[in-house]
Design a protein around this motif. Structure first.
Motif, PDB file in Angstrom:
ATOM      1  N   UNK A   1      -7.604  -2.119  -2.218  1.00 17.57           N
ATOM      2  CA  UNK A   1      -8.365  -2.925  -3.170  1.00 17.57           C
ATOM      3  C   UNK A   1      -7.786  -2.911  -4.576  1.00 17.57           C
ATOM      4  N   UNK A   2      -7.241  -1.773  -4.995  1.00 17.86           N
ATOM      5  CA  UNK A   2      -6.840  -1.610  -6.385  1.00 17.86           C
ATOM      6  C   UNK A   2      -5.395  -1.153  -6.515  1.00 17.86           C
ATOM      7  N   UNK A   3      -4.835  -1.482  -7.673  1.00 18.35           N
ATOM      8  CA  UNK A   3      -3.535  -0.944  -8.075  1.00 18.35           C
ATOM      9  C   UNK A   3      -3.804  -0.039  -9.269  1.00 18.35           C
ATOM     10  N   UNK A   4      -3.358   1.211  -9.184  1.00 19.68           N
ATOM     11  CA  UNK A   4      -3.597   2.176 -10.249  1.00 19.68           C
ATOM     12  C   UNK A   4      -2.274   2.543 -10.898  1.00 19.68           C
TER      13      UNK A   4
ATOM     14  N   UNK B   1       3.887   5.437 -12.938  1.00 22.53           N
ATOM     15  CA  UNK B   1       3.953   5.183 -11.502  1.00 22.53           C
ATOM     16  C   UNK B   1       2.836   4.203 -11.179  1.00 22.53           C
ATOM     17  N   UNK B   2       2.907   3.592 -10.014  1.00 17.05           N
ATOM     18  CA  UNK B   2       1.849   2.672  -9.596  1.00 17.05           C
ATOM     19  C   UNK B   2       1.517   2.965  -8.138  1.00 17.05           C
ATOM     20  N   UNK B   3       0.232   2.964  -7.839  1.00 17.68           N
ATOM     21  CA  UNK B   3      -0.225   3.205  -6.480  1.00 17.68           C
ATOM     22  C   UNK B   3      -1.137   2.069  -6.049  1.00 17.68           C
ATOM     23  N   UNK B   4      -0.836   1.479  -4.905  1.00 20.24           N
ATOM     24  CA  UNK B   4      -1.638   0.400  -4.335  1.00 20.24           C
ATOM     25  C   UNK B   4      -2.451   0.959  -3.184  1.00 20.24           C
ATOM     26  N   UNK B   5      -3.759   0.713  -3.208  1.00 11.10           N
ATOM     27  CA  UNK B   5      -4.567   0.977  -2.027  1.00 11.10           C
ATOM     28  C   UNK B   5      -5.001  -0.379  -1.485  1.00 11.10           C
TER      29      UNK B   5
ATOM     30  N   UNK C   1       0.846  -1.195   0.000  1.00 15.68           N
ATOM     31  CA  UNK C   1       0.000   0.000   0.000  1.00 15.68           C
ATOM     32  C   UNK C   1       0.881   1.244   0.000  1.00 15.68           C
ATOM     33  N   UNK C   2       0.621   2.101  -0.972  1.00 15.57           N
ATOM     34  CA  UNK C   2       1.370   3.344  -1.094  1.00 15.57           C
ATOM     35  C   UNK C   2       1.610   3.690  -2.552  1.00 15.57           C
TER      36      UNK C   2
ATOM     37  N   UNK D   1      10.224   2.098  -6.160  1.00 11.52           N
ATOM     38  CA  UNK D   1      10.726   2.876  -5.030  1.00 11.52           C
ATOM     39  C   UNK D   1       9.553   3.618  -4.405  1.00 11.52           C
ATOM     40  N   UNK D   2       9.428   3.526  -3.099  1.00  7.82           N
ATOM     41  CA  UNK D   2       8.335   4.208  -2.399  1.00  7.82           C
ATOM     42  C   UNK D   2       8.491   5.710  -2.576  1.00  7.82           C
TER      43      UNK D   2
END
Length: 135
Positions: free
Chosen positions: A51-54, A45-49, A33-34, A133-134
Motif C-alpha cells: 500500500x505504501x512507499x516509505x 532508502x525506500x521500502x515498498x509494501x 515490493x521490498x 538496488x534491492x
C-alpha cells in the motif's frame, strides 16, 4: 445498432493495440515490493509494501533521522505516488520505471518523492533517473 457495434469494435481494437487496457491496478503483485537502497545516496532508502512507499532518511552517523510515507499505485510501467501538500491539497506524482536485471530498478522522476519536505538538498534534478538496488 450500427453505432453500438462500431463502438464495441473500436473498444476491442483500442485494447488490442494498447491504447486502452482492462489490466487492473494491483499492488498485491507489485514487482517493487521490498526494501531498496539508492545508488550514490547513503542518506536515504525506500521500502515498498502493498500500500505504501516509505522513504527513510539517515543522518551523517547512519542513525534514522525520519520517515516519509506515500501511498502508491502501480499500473503497467508507471508508479503514482499520492500525498497531501502543506496546504492540504491531494497531489499525485507520476514516475516511469523499468527493471535492469533482477536486483535493479530505474525510476524516472523519483527525486521529488525522495526529497519531499527536505531543506537539506535542493540541488537534485527532479526529472533524473534514480537507480534502486534491492536490499
Amino acid at each position: 445498432m450500427k453505432a453500438k457495434v462500431l463502438f464495441i469494435c473500436m473498444v476491442i481494437c483500442a485494447m488490442m493495440i494498447g491504447l486502452a487496457s482492462c489490466e487492473t491496478i494491483d499492488n498485491e503483485h507489485s514487482p517493487l515490493v521490498g526494501h531498496w537502497t539508492i545508488e550514490g545516496n547513503t542518506t536515504r532508502t525506500i521500502e515498498f509494501d502493498h500500500e505504501n512507499a516509505t522513504v527513510t532518511t539517515y543522518d551523517n552517523k547512519g542513525e534514522v533521522y525520519g520517515y516519509t510515507i506515500f501511498e502508491y499505485i502501480i499500473n503497467r510501467k508507471k508508479v503514482y505516488f499520492g500525498f497531501y501538500t502543506p496546504d492540504l491539497q491531494w497531489y499525485v506524482h507520476e514516475c516511469d520505471y523499468r527493471f535492469d536485471g533482477d536486483n535493479y530498478v530505474i525510476i524516472t522522476g523519483l527525486n521529488p518523492i525522495l526529497y519531499y519536505g527536505s531543506a537539506t538538498d535542493s540541488s537534485y534534478n527532479p526529472n533524473a533517473e534514480v537507480t534502486l538496488k534491492r536490499k
